[in-house]
Write a protein that holds these residues in place. Sequence first.
Motif, PDB file in Angstrom:
ATOM      1  N   LEU A 148      13.147   2.196  -8.570  1.00 22.63           N
ATOM      2  CA  LEU A 148      14.230   2.859  -7.460  1.00 22.63           C
ATOM      3  C   LEU A 148      13.556   2.223  -6.220  1.00 22.63           C
ATOM      4  N   GLY A 149      14.452   1.611  -5.420  1.00 25.07           N
ATOM      5  CA  GLY A 149      14.024   1.424  -4.054  1.00 25.07           C
ATOM      6  C   GLY A 149      14.270   2.291  -2.920  1.00 25.07           C
ATOM      7  N   LEU A 150      13.245   2.931  -2.376  1.00 25.50           N
ATOM      8  CA  LEU A 150      13.690   3.956  -1.290  1.00 25.50           C
ATOM      9  C   LEU A 150      13.071   3.248   0.188  1.00 25.50           C
ATOM     10  N   ARG A 151      13.831   2.979   1.106  1.00 25.21           N
ATOM     11  CA  ARG A 151      13.436   2.686   2.274  1.00 25.21           C
ATOM     12  C   ARG A 151      12.341   1.650   2.486  1.00 25.21           C
ATOM     13  N   ARG A 152      12.673   0.659   1.563  1.00 23.92           N
ATOM     14  CA  ARG A 152      11.597  -0.641   1.444  1.00 23.92           C
ATOM     15  C   ARG A 152      12.589  -1.799   1.353  1.00 23.92           C
ATOM     16  N   ARG A 153      11.944  -2.875   2.067  1.00 29.27           N
ATOM     17  CA  ARG A 153      12.527  -4.150   1.963  1.00 29.27           C
ATOM     18  C   ARG A 153      12.305  -4.678   0.452  1.00 29.27           C
ATOM     19  N   ASN A 154      13.350  -5.354   0.032  1.00 28.81           N
ATOM     20  CA  ASN A 154      13.539  -5.471  -1.381  1.00 28.81           C
ATOM     21  C   ASN A 154      12.411  -6.930  -1.352  1.00 28.81           C
ATOM     22  N   LYS A 155      11.454  -6.853  -2.046  1.00 33.10           N
ATOM     23  CA  LYS A 155      10.724  -8.147  -2.308  1.00 33.10           C
ATOM     24  C   LYS A 155      10.916  -8.875  -3.773  1.00 33.10           C
ATOM     25  N   HIS A 156      11.048  -9.829  -3.972  1.00 35.13           N
ATOM     26  CA  HIS A 156      11.230 -10.624  -5.210  1.00 35.13           C
ATOM     27  C   HIS A 156      10.153 -11.610  -5.265  1.00 35.13           C
ATOM     28  N   HIS A 157       9.281 -11.633  -6.278  1.00 33.81           N
ATOM     29  CA  HIS A 157       8.394 -12.294  -6.580  1.00 33.81           C
ATOM     30  C   HIS A 157       8.456 -12.896  -7.958  1.00 33.81           C
TER      31      HIS A 157
ATOM     32  N   PRO B  63      10.026  11.849 -14.190  1.00 38.96           N
ATOM     33  CA  PRO B  63      10.658  10.351 -14.372  1.00 38.96           C
ATOM     34  C   PRO B  63      10.944   9.548 -13.266  1.00 38.96           C
ATOM     35  N   VAL B  64      11.427  10.573 -12.061  1.00 37.64           N
ATOM     36  CA  VAL B  64      11.981   9.746 -10.961  1.00 37.64           C
ATOM     37  C   VAL B  64      10.863   9.439 -10.038  1.00 37.64           C
ATOM     38  N   LEU B  65       9.859  10.097 -10.205  1.00 41.84           N
ATOM     39  CA  LEU B  65       8.175   9.520  -9.494  1.00 41.84           C
ATOM     40  C   LEU B  65       7.939   8.174 -10.372  1.00 41.84           C
TER      41      LEU B  65
ATOM     42  N   ASN C  17       0.827  -1.305   0.166  1.00 40.46           N
ATOM     43  CA  ASN C  17       0.034   0.033  -0.014  1.00 40.46           C
ATOM     44  C   ASN C  17       0.831   1.313   0.082  1.00 40.46           C
ATOM     45  N   GLU C  18       2.032   1.171   0.279  1.00 35.66           N
ATOM     46  CA  GLU C  18       3.107   2.265   0.301  1.00 35.66           C
ATOM     47  C   GLU C  18       2.899   2.766  -1.162  1.00 35.66           C
ATOM     48  N   ASP C  19       2.736   1.975  -2.148  1.00 33.28           N
ATOM     49  CA  ASP C  19       2.842   2.234  -3.346  1.00 33.28           C
ATOM     50  C   ASP C  19       2.087   3.224  -3.860  1.00 33.28           C
ATOM     51  N   LEU C  20       0.992   3.185  -3.106  1.00 33.87           N
ATOM     52  CA  LEU C  20       0.005   4.288  -3.710  1.00 33.87           C
ATOM     53  C   LEU C  20       0.022   5.648  -3.468  1.00 33.87           C
ATOM     54  N   LYS C  21       1.011   5.845  -2.493  1.00 36.34           N
ATOM     55  CA  LYS C  21       1.457   7.172  -2.031  1.00 36.34           C
ATOM     56  C   LYS C  21       2.143   7.929  -3.565  1.00 36.34           C
ATOM     57  N   VAL C  22       2.761   7.175  -4.481  1.00 36.44           N
ATOM     58  CA  VAL C  22       3.449   7.550  -5.503  1.00 36.44           C
ATOM     59  C   VAL C  22       2.397   8.032  -6.398  1.00 36.44           C
ATOM     60  N   TYR C  23       1.247   7.335  -6.517  1.00 33.76           N
ATOM     61  CA  TYR C  23       0.350   7.660  -7.610  1.00 33.76           C
ATOM     62  C   TYR C  23      -0.376   9.178  -6.989  1.00 33.76           C
TER      63      TYR C  23
ATOM     64  N   GLY D 243      15.135   0.444 -25.871  1.00 37.98           N
ATOM     65  CA  GLY D 243      15.933   0.506 -24.778  1.00 37.98           C
ATOM     66  C   GLY D 243      15.409   1.169 -23.652  1.00 37.98           C
ATOM     67  N   LEU D 244      14.766   2.485 -24.115  1.00 41.10           N
ATOM     68  CA  LEU D 244      14.273   3.469 -22.983  1.00 41.10           C
ATOM     69  C   LEU D 244      13.036   2.891 -22.388  1.00 41.10           C
ATOM     70  N   ALA D 245      12.043   2.005 -23.307  1.00 37.79           N
ATOM     71  CA  ALA D 245      10.770   1.345 -22.628  1.00 37.79           C
ATOM     72  C   ALA D 245      11.036   0.396 -21.910  1.00 37.79           C
ATOM     73  N   GLN D 246      12.357  -0.465 -21.999  1.00 40.25           N
ATOM     74  CA  GLN D 246      12.728  -1.504 -21.069  1.00 40.25           C
ATOM     75  C   GLN D 246      12.965  -0.788 -19.707  1.00 40.25           C
ATOM     76  N   LEU D 247      13.693   0.378 -19.885  1.00 42.33           N
ATOM     77  CA  LEU D 247      14.061   0.811 -18.692  1.00 42.33           C
ATOM     78  C   LEU D 247      13.090   1.410 -17.778  1.00 42.33           C
ATOM     79  N   LEU D 248      12.129   2.137 -18.564  1.00 47.56           N
ATOM     80  CA  LEU D 248      11.040   2.558 -18.015  1.00 47.56           C
ATOM     81  C   LEU D 248       9.999   1.555 -17.251  1.00 47.56           C
ATOM     82  N   THR D 249      10.171   0.439 -17.932  1.00 46.47           N
ATOM     83  CA  THR D 249       9.120  -0.590 -17.425  1.00 46.47           C
ATOM     84  C   THR D 249       9.590  -1.602 -16.432  1.00 46.47           C
ATOM     85  N   THR D 250      11.105  -1.894 -16.644  1.00 48.73           N
ATOM     86  CA  THR D 250      11.377  -2.832 -15.505  1.00 48.73           C
ATOM     87  C   THR D 250      12.281  -2.227 -14.385  1.00 48.73           C
TER      88      THR D 250
END
Length: 931
Positions: free
Chosen positions: A920-929, A696-698, A647-653, A910-917
């Motif tokens: 930036l991890g900010l203060r969050r535990r990395n989750k890999h699924h 672009p950072v957001l 739910n942290e992710d919703l703040k970005v929006y 190349g840019l599309a790959q960068l933008l989609t994949t």
Amino acid sequence: IPVFILAGLLVHCVFLVSIFDIYFSSPLVHGMTPQQTPLLPPAKRLVLFVADGLRADSLYELDSNGTARAPYLRSILENNGSWGISHTRVPTESRPGHVALIAGFYEDVSAVAKGWKENPVEFDSVFNESKYTWSWGSPDILPMFAKGATGDHVYTFCYAAESEDFGAEDAAKLDMWVFDHVKSFFNSSRSNQTLFSALNEEKVVLFLHLLGIDTNGHAHRPNSREYQENIKQVDEGIKEIASLIDNFYGNDGKTAFILTSDHGMTDWGSHGAGHPSETLTPLIVWGAGVNYPQKVTTQFFEDNFLKEWKLENLKRLDVNQADIAPLMASLIGVPFPLNSVGTLPLEYLNTSALFKAESMFTNAVQILEQFKVKMSQKKETTLSILFTPYKPLSALEQINFLKKIRLYIEQQKYDEAVSLCKTLINLALEGLSYYHTYDRLFLGLSIAVSFVGWTTYVILVIIKAHTNLTKTVPTNKKKSTVLFYGFASAGMIITFFLLIQTCPWTYYIYCLLPVPVWYAVVKEIPVIQDLATNVLSLHIGQSAGFLLVCILGIEILVFSFFYRSALTVGLLVFAGWPVITQLWIQAKTKALIWTLLCVLLAIFPLMPVVGREPNIPLVIAAGLLTILISFFSLTSLCKSENKYRDNEDLKVYFYQMFSVALSTYVVGSTHNSLKIKQGLPVMNQIISWMTLVFSPVLLLLSPTFLFERLFSILLSLMSTYLLLSTGYEALFPLALFGLMFVWINMEQEALQHYGLSLKPKLAVFNFTCTMDITQFRQLHLDDVRRSFFFVFFIVTAFFGTGNIASINSFDPASVYCFLTVFSPFMMGGLLLLKVAIPFVLVSCAFEAVQVTTQLSSKSLFLIVLVISDIMALHFFFLVKDYGSWLDIGTSISHYVLVMSLTIFMMVMNGLAQLLTTRRLGLRRRNKHHSM
């Protein structure tokens, strides 16, 4: 693959650059001797007024109440001097216009890259040939003539570059600055003996560059009160300066005055292309040595301006812009500029018939000199057995012409001499063009052969690596060695041939490129044989039908570059795609939305080009609509079940929605502020630049689930796009993105329809999940349609809101939220960003399609490459450097566009790959699924 991509980029860069070498290299030659009329000139000094951006009709037409807009200049052309229209050439920009006026030649296209500031090539000018030149005006124009001058007799007085502000209270102050400085200059000369005696010399030029009209035209449009008021002020200024100069010289009748413009301007305040409003500029000449107004009863011109301007009874003398340089040179008796290709307009001169004939002879000899130098240069770099000279002007013919003209002048048959001079000038100009384009066919064929070879090679790579059409064939070592030596020796022969002729280094690249390209193709002959047997076993009718559809599709794309409405036709065909392929049976709702969005997007290419009619309320509406859509999307996101979501992710929006709201406010308040002439508010400017940097950072902070990341990309790009919009185009990315969104869903249905894979759950699909190579499937015929869709959407993203192939569809108002002070590169960069945003949307959607349809991005991209290369080959043959200047400009820009599109799509991939994949991890535990 990286080697292949690098090779592809290099090959395409060569294709792109080749066009400028083959069609648009600099026409200038050096080493001519100056030519001067041997008789006493009619004037001692010349005053040149250039009202930058002044249209012919704006000056000559009468106001609604029947009074002249420029009363002083109107009285001059009615009572004292000669007038006409000066026809300029494309690109209708300040630098090429001034070069044509003052140096007498039309600059090559390469000058555009220099930002109109430096001399890309050294050239001679009327200023350089004068005894002294004093000039006042813009720092963009004056220094280029001073820099090219030999010695230090060209003096410039410029205001600061920051003064050229489109958002300023009134740009007419730029012209007032010039007039005031000229007045104080003459006043100060009375107490400065050196300056006083210099001003009293012969062969003196005074140049007043008046930029206010151009700046007001950009900021307020040519039909505005500001533009027309500025014309009045310039008229009064010219009246004061003319009377000041006459008084200073004691009315000696030895001053000639010329008023003209470097280019016109479209009704929507831009210039650069070949619209008549840009190429028709005024020319009024009066004073020493100039003809008085000539009364006529009838005169015929294709346009109907004479009637509108109430000037039917005064002879209109039209010239080409480059003809003004020889006119100035003959009035004050200086040598004609060495590179001038202008023809002296004799009807403007009020001199003896002998003077006219001698001046014309000088003009002819000066152009013939250039022809001789060009011919000897070409002769030196061509084998004598292969050299074909320009027949109509052989050495003997030249001597005959010159002897005949001399004889006519001695016999006082001046009219015959003049007409023979004109014939000689025309032949010399044709000859110049003949030698300038001497190698064109040979170079053009080399590039075309490379083009065909490269496209064939890419098709072979696709078939070999990504389809089941061929089986792996063992390579024959012996054969490949023979092939290698065969091609290597061909390369050596070509190199030797070019070395003998001392050709420029670029020729080596163009002529040797086909060798490695075709070597790569011929090496694959076993694949071609294998393919041929396979194709023959297929159903002939099906293959032919498929080929026909491919050709038709590509032709529609090529057509859309000339007529935007072709895109509408294409989109309407797309709307019927689910019905044609029976897809709608399994996904009725999606098919219906797809059809509706195709029809909605089809409206945009029918709209007028952006920038003609600014409509800020529409931009604000687009901003509000974006926020509304975001709100609904967020609500549905919150409701949906996704165990991986944080739910942290919703703040970005929320931050992104706030950014869109802020952009909407900035656009409205900036344009209001400019309307009431308060300039660009500093706070708005800061917010605009910060939005540009941080959006672009957001975007990179948002989660990488398919729909969430795409939604974040839309919000991020919309906040910047709104700041660069002035009208209906603000709604374009929304409609385009809607269609892209449905496209991703429809492709899923198509996959199932053809039984190529099971339907994955798109909601939990993650861009970052590295796909297992074994999951990649081989190409299917339907993938060609997928790639075609992508190219079509890319072209729609490009031409959907305007034809960028013509420079004049750029509206400087688009960048007013960021800056209002003239800066060609900064403005150009921002406008390119605006063009790129719809591109990015399409590229990211294509990336999603590749990932969800389990294809390696390389295989689809290779098909895209083939489609765009076939289009580029079309445009390579359509490039022309003859006909109307609009045709020439359009044909270059089409080719450059398609070639840049190919290179650009590689970058976009190349840019599309960068933008989609990337995330930036900010203060969050990395989750890999994994999926």
